[in-house]
Design a protein around this motif. Sequence first.
Motif, short mmCIF file in Angstrom:
data_model
loop_
_atom_site.label_atom_id
_atom_site.label_comp_id
_atom_site.label_asym_id
_atom_site.label_seq_id
_atom_site.Cartn_x
_atom_site.Cartn_y
_atom_site.Cartn_z
N MET A 1 0.79 -1.08 -0.02
CA MET A 1 0.19 0.10 -0.05
C MET A 1 0.87 1.33 0.15
SD MET A 1 -3.32 -1.13 -0.05
CE MET A 1 -4.25 0.17 0.70
N LEU B 1 2.59 2.67 2.47
CA LEU B 1 1.95 3.60 3.55
C LEU B 1 2.91 3.11 4.92
CD1 LEU B 1 -1.90 3.28 3.04
CD2 LEU B 1 -0.21 5.19 2.50
N ASP C 1 -0.87 5.30 9.03
CA ASP C 1 -1.71 5.41 7.96
C ASP C 1 -2.47 4.03 7.79
OD1 ASP C 1 0.03 7.56 7.70
OD2 ASP C 1 0.97 6.85 5.76
N LEU D 1 -6.77 3.77 7.84
CA LEU D 1 -7.53 3.10 6.96
C LEU D 1 -8.46 2.08 7.44
CD1 LEU D 1 -5.16 3.05 3.81
CD2 LEU D 1 -7.07 4.67 4.16
N LEU E 1 -2.77 11.07 3.52
CA LEU E 1 -3.56 10.06 2.74
C LEU E 1 -4.36 10.61 1.69
CD1 LEU E 1 -5.05 8.10 6.09
CD2 LEU E 1 -3.25 7.61 4.13
N HIS F 1 -6.13 8.40 -1.07
CA HIS F 1 -6.60 7.39 -0.30
C HIS F 1 -7.86 7.64 0.55
CE1 HIS F 1 -3.53 4.58 -1.01
NE2 HIS F 1 -2.57 5.51 -0.46
N VAL G 1 -13.04 6.51 2.78
CA VAL G 1 -11.87 5.97 2.05
C VAL G 1 -12.30 5.87 0.73
CG1 VAL G 1 -10.72 3.72 1.81
CG2 VAL G 1 -11.17 4.62 4.30
N GLU G 2 -11.32 6.12 -0.22
CA GLU G 2 -11.66 6.02 -1.66
C GLU G 2 -12.08 4.68 -1.99
OE1 GLU G 2 -12.03 8.44 -3.65
OE2 GLU G 2 -11.33 10.10 -2.83
N SER H 1 -11.24 2.80 -4.72
CA SER H 1 -10.06 2.14 -5.00
C SER H 1 -9.20 1.62 -3.70
CB SER H 1 -9.12 2.75 -5.98
OG SER H 1 -8.76 3.89 -5.47
N THR H 2 -8.78 2.46 -2.86
CA THR H 2 -7.96 2.00 -1.62
C THR H 2 -8.79 1.16 -0.96
OG1 THR H 2 -7.08 4.20 -1.52
CG2 THR H 2 -7.01 2.78 0.55
N ARG H 3 -9.98 1.11 -0.80
CA ARG H 3 -10.82 0.20 0.02
C ARG H 3 -10.75 -1.18 -0.77
NH1 ARG H 3 -15.44 -2.67 0.77
NH2 ARG H 3 -16.53 -2.72 2.82
#
Length: 197
Positions: free
Chosen positions: A71, A73, A77, A81, A117, A122, A139-140, A142-144
Amino acid sequence: MAADPGSERERTDPDLGTSLFSLAASDPRGELVDRSGLADEDVAQIDAVMAALVRLRAAEKALAEASLRYMELGETDMRALHVLIVAGNRGTPATPGSLARALGISTASTTKLLDRLERAGHVRREPHPTDRRATVLAVEPSTRAAALRTVGAQQARRVESARRLAPGERRVVIDFLEDMAQRLSMDGVDWAESAED
């Protein structure tokens, strides 16, 4: 009779990662653990439990490090998330203040974390649905999706291990882990408190 090469290897090249916690290696004179009343089989089984815990911690550490690299991160971070994904799953609005409390960090650190972030794509800040003065965090997608596909999928395997146990076995594991956590607590331990000063 030929010597067992495995046992010879253990004598000359032991797996120090797990054998460090065997009673014979870590407490040969019984200064820390009273072994009276324990049969050799009991000691061997206790050593096996300790070795399994060492392997579990190593697997968790490897998973955490791999997820951080994947990730791209830091540890805080990733924790942030996770908190935000869980809040979203529960339908609970997550604010910067609630995130700071969940992570145990200051509001200033939370602002820097969220800026980082958000810049990385993110998370996003949105107006609170009922409080015009507040901001909620999301949370976006795509990140999820990436978190679920990677870290989430690996963590779900833990559930499979627990699922395979009978209810009584789960109760034994729960009691064991809770007892161990309580015994490892640093509350009231003088040397640990003095190290924090």
